[in-house]
Write a protein that holds these residues in place. Structure first.
Motif, mmCIF file in Angstrom:
data_model
loop_
_atom_site.group_PDB
_atom_site.id
_atom_site.type_symbol
_atom_site.label_atom_id
_atom_site.label_comp_id
_atom_site.label_asym_id
_atom_site.label_seq_id
_atom_site.Cartn_x
_atom_site.Cartn_y
_atom_site.Cartn_z
ATOM 1 N N ALA A 1 -23.143 13.383 10.225
ATOM 2 C CA ALA A 1 -23.129 12.171 11.062
ATOM 3 C C ALA A 1 -22.255 12.330 12.294
ATOM 4 N N GLU A 2 -21.067 12.963 12.127
ATOM 5 C CA GLU A 2 -20.089 12.943 13.224
ATOM 6 C C GLU A 2 -19.512 14.305 13.573
ATOM 7 N N GLY A 3 -19.913 15.360 12.870
ATOM 8 C CA GLY A 3 -19.373 16.672 13.157
ATOM 9 C C GLY A 3 -17.968 16.825 12.593
ATOM 10 N N PRO A 4 -17.189 17.736 13.130
ATOM 11 C CA PRO A 4 -15.812 17.923 12.649
ATOM 12 C C PRO A 4 -14.984 16.646 12.699
ATOM 13 N N ALA A 5 -15.266 15.746 13.653
ATOM 14 C CA ALA A 5 -14.531 14.482 13.731
ATOM 15 C C ALA A 5 -14.751 13.638 12.482
ATOM 16 N N GLY A 6 -15.942 13.758 11.857
ATOM 17 C CA GLY A 6 -16.193 13.032 10.616
ATOM 18 C C GLY A 6 -15.325 13.536 9.484
ATOM 19 N N LEU A 7 -15.157 14.877 9.405
ATOM 20 C CA LEU A 7 -14.274 15.442 8.389
ATOM 21 C C LEU A 7 -12.823 15.061 8.660
ATOM 22 N N ALA A 8 -12.430 15.059 9.949
ATOM 23 C CA ALA A 8 -11.070 14.643 10.309
ATOM 24 C C ALA A 8 -10.828 13.195 9.903
ATOM 25 N N HIS A 9 -11.863 12.381 10.019
ATOM 26 C CA HIS A 9 -11.750 10.980 9.623
ATOM 27 C C HIS A 9 -11.516 10.859 8.115
ATOM 28 N N LEU A 10 -12.169 11.703 7.337
ATOM 29 C CA LEU A 10 -11.974 11.671 5.884
ATOM 30 C C LEU A 10 -10.547 12.084 5.522
ATOM 31 N N TYR A 11 -10.026 13.109 6.189
ATOM 32 C CA TYR A 11 -8.636 13.498 5.951
ATOM 33 C C TYR A 11 -7.681 12.334 6.262
ATOM 34 N N LYS A 12 -7.985 11.622 7.358
ATOM 35 C CA LYS A 12 -7.144 10.483 7.726
ATOM 36 C C LYS A 12 -7.224 9.382 6.664
ATOM 37 N N LEU A 13 -8.435 9.168 6.134
ATOM 38 C CA LEU A 13 -8.597 8.152 5.096
ATOM 39 C C LEU A 13 -7.806 8.516 3.838
ATOM 40 N N ILE A 14 -7.828 9.787 3.477
ATOM 41 C CA ILE A 14 -7.081 10.227 2.295
ATOM 42 C C ILE A 14 -5.597 9.932 2.479
ATOM 43 N N ASP A 15 -5.057 10.240 3.668
ATOM 44 C CA ASP A 15 -3.640 9.941 3.937
ATOM 45 C C ASP A 15 -3.372 8.441 3.895
ATOM 46 N N LEU A 16 -4.306 7.648 4.446
ATOM 47 C CA LEU A 16 -4.125 6.193 4.452
ATOM 48 C C LEU A 16 -4.132 5.635 3.026
ATOM 49 N N PHE A 17 -5.077 6.099 2.214
ATOM 50 C CA PHE A 17 -5.144 5.631 0.827
ATOM 51 C C PHE A 17 -3.871 6.010 0.065
ATOM 52 N N ASP A 18 -3.374 7.233 0.301
ATOM 53 C CA ASP A 18 -2.168 7.680 -0.383
ATOM 54 C C ASP A 18 -0.963 6.834 0.021
ATOM 55 N N SER A 19 -0.799 6.599 1.341
ATOM 56 C CA SER A 19 0.308 5.773 1.830
ATOM 57 C C SER A 19 0.175 4.343 1.333
ATOM 58 N N ARG A 20 -1.048 3.878 1.255
ATOM 59 C CA ARG A 20 -1.306 2.514 0.792
ATOM 60 C C ARG A 20 -0.869 2.354 -0.675
ATOM 61 N N SER A 21 -1.201 3.347 -1.485
ATOM 62 C CA SER A 21 -0.842 3.280 -2.904
ATOM 63 C C SER A 21 0.673 3.298 -3.083
ATOM 64 N N LYS A 22 1.367 4.116 -2.277
ATOM 65 C CA LYS A 22 2.823 4.181 -2.377
ATOM 66 C C LYS A 22 3.455 2.843 -1.996
ATOM 67 N N LEU A 23 2.973 2.221 -0.920
ATOM 68 C CA LEU A 23 3.512 0.933 -0.501
ATOM 69 C C LEU A 23 3.227 -0.137 -1.539
ATOM 70 N N LEU A 24 2.037 -0.067 -2.139
ATOM 71 C CA LEU A 24 1.655 -1.053 -3.147
ATOM 72 C C LEU A 24 2.568 -0.939 -4.379
ATOM 73 N N SER A 25 2.871 0.291 -4.791
ATOM 74 C CA SER A 25 3.741 0.496 -5.948
ATOM 75 C C SER A 25 5.159 0.020 -5.681
ATOM 76 N N ALA A 26 5.617 0.185 -4.440
ATOM 77 C CA ALA A 26 6.991 -0.181 -4.102
ATOM 78 C C ALA A 26 7.177 -1.688 -3.989
ATOM 79 N N GLN A 27 6.124 -2.444 -3.593
ATOM 80 C CA GLN A 27 6.304 -3.861 -3.294
ATOM 81 C C GLN A 27 5.572 -4.784 -4.260
ATOM 82 N N ARG A 28 4.885 -4.237 -5.243
ATOM 83 C CA ARG A 28 4.086 -5.095 -6.130
ATOM 84 C C ARG A 28 4.954 -6.114 -6.856
ATOM 85 N N SER A 29 6.164 -5.745 -7.239
ATOM 86 C CA SER A 29 7.020 -6.657 -8.002
ATOM 87 C C SER A 29 7.691 -7.713 -7.135
#
Length: 389
Positions: free
Chosen positions: A271-299
């Motif tokens: 669909a997007e060439g190498p930029a599409g793969l770069a977008h997936l890498y960015k999503l993985i980092d976002l999901f990981d950071s999101r999970s860490k923030l969620l664990s820290a502030q859930r309580s």
């Protein structure tokens, strides 16, 4: 289509054109725009004083002792309106000395100035007209403010069958020449001319919707003449690029079973060439950071507040989250989003097969261009879902 048009319009190129245009108009209005004088001379009436349609032998029509019927002449009433149609006042000193406005009559002779009226008391008092000769009338120089006017009625004696004509001469600073316009023609252009040249409050009110309509028309022309062809061209170019990427993927992945992460990576690459793969890498980092923030502030805060904070901190399209969840590379449970442990490894594998260095891919511009059009596509015996732009 509307989304593509809007994305194109708000892109740096069109925005630069808008900015340059605005600056240019600002410079013009500040430094180069100047108020200009304009005089409109309008012939309101050019009609016979009387009109005898039936021959009555004993009927006589005389003027100043002359039998007009025997002399084959007619008496006509001409009415002329002189208006300051510009956007500045015309001062008395703007008239060239010895060259005031004069009306010259052809095909007839002026026998009487019957009436002089003006739009205000000052003009009525200070303005004046004089019959210089049988074919010439002079208007005295006088302060003529914007939008103000004078009306002059006079009688002209002409031969039967001849319609007198008028010509205006004289010199006012900033005005090259004068033209006498028939009222039928002047009435058609007076509104448009007034909107663009006058400065009265009413005109300013009228200018708003008029300029808005003009802007809409120019925008429509801009869209159809420039934007749509560019979008079509860009779509064609992207389609050709996707076709070549599709061929490359078919060749390099032929006969190879794809895991869910690899399948997603292949689809984003097509669909997007190498930029599409770069977008997936960015999503993985976002999901990981999101999970860490969620664990820290859930309580500390409620689930609703957590969801709002996460949405603002990690802006990810809901459609894309739904899509990746359906593909099995992430799992969504309420505010929790967990990542398939093999997601990143699968993307790395796709990069290696495509002969792309993962680190080089990650450094590319990873702007999200996730498409919502999904089409089932069979590839090498493996059922795939491919994302199109």
């Amino acid at each position: 289509m509307l989304a593509k048009i809007w994305n194109f319009i708000k892109s740096p190129g069109p925005m630069a054109v808008v900015a340059i245009s605005g600056i240019s108009f600002g410079i013009y209005g500040t430094l180069f725009y100047e108020r200009q004088a304009a005089v409109a001379i309008e012939l309101l009436t050019n009609n016979p004083v009387f009109d005898i349609r039936t021959d009555v032998s004993k009927l006589g029509v005389t003027y100043a002792g002359v039998d007009l019927r025997k002399a084959s002449q007619t008496l006509r009433l001409l009415s002329v309106k002189i208006t300051n149609a510009g956007n500045k006042d015309i001062l008395k000193g703007d008239f060239e000395e010895g060259e005031p406005i004069s009306l010259s009559v052809s095909k007839g002779k002026v026998v009487e100035i019957s009436r002089f009226t003006a739009s205000n008391e000052f003009l009525q008092k200070k303005g004046g007209v004089h019959l210089l000769a049988e074919t010439s009338i002079r208007i005295d120089p006088v302060l003529l403010e914007r939008g103000e006017f004078m009306i002059l009625d006079f009688l002209v004696l002409s031969d039967l069958g001849n319609t007198p004509t008028l010509k205006a001469v004289g010199k006012i600073a900033g005005i090259k020449n004068f033209e006498v316009i028939d009222s039928a023609i002047a009435s058609k252009s007076s509104l448009v001319s007034g909107i663009f040249h006058a400065d009265s409050l009413i005109v300013h009110i009228l200018r708003g919707p008029v300029y808005f309509v003009i802007f809409i028309l120019e925008f429509i022309i801009f869209v159809f003449v420039i934007v749509l062809p560019l979008i079509a061209w860009q779509g064609a170019v992207n389609g050709v690029k996707r076709w070549f990427r599709d061929r490359s993927v078919r060749k390099k992945f032929f006969g190879r079973p794809l895991s869910n992460p690899e399948q997603v990576g292949v689809e984003y690459y097509i669909a997007e060439g190498p930029a599409g793969l770069a977008h997936l890498y960015k999503l993985i980092d976002l999901f990981d950071s999101r999970s860490k923030l969620l664990s820290a502030q859930r309580s500390d805060i409620s689930e609703d507040e957590i969801s709002k904070k996460l949405s603002k901190r990690f802006p990810i399209l809901k459609d894309e989250i739904t899509y990746l969840d359906a593909k099995g590379v992430i799992t969504v449970k309420g505010a929790d989003i967990s990542i398939d442990p093999d997601f990143c490894a699968g993307i790395n594998g796709v990069c290696r097969i495509l002969e792309l260095e993962p680190e080089n891919v990650k450094s590319q511009d990873a702007q999200s261009k996730f498409g919502v059009l999904i089409e089932e596509h069979n590839f090498s015996g493996v059922s795939m879902t491919r994302t199109f732009m």
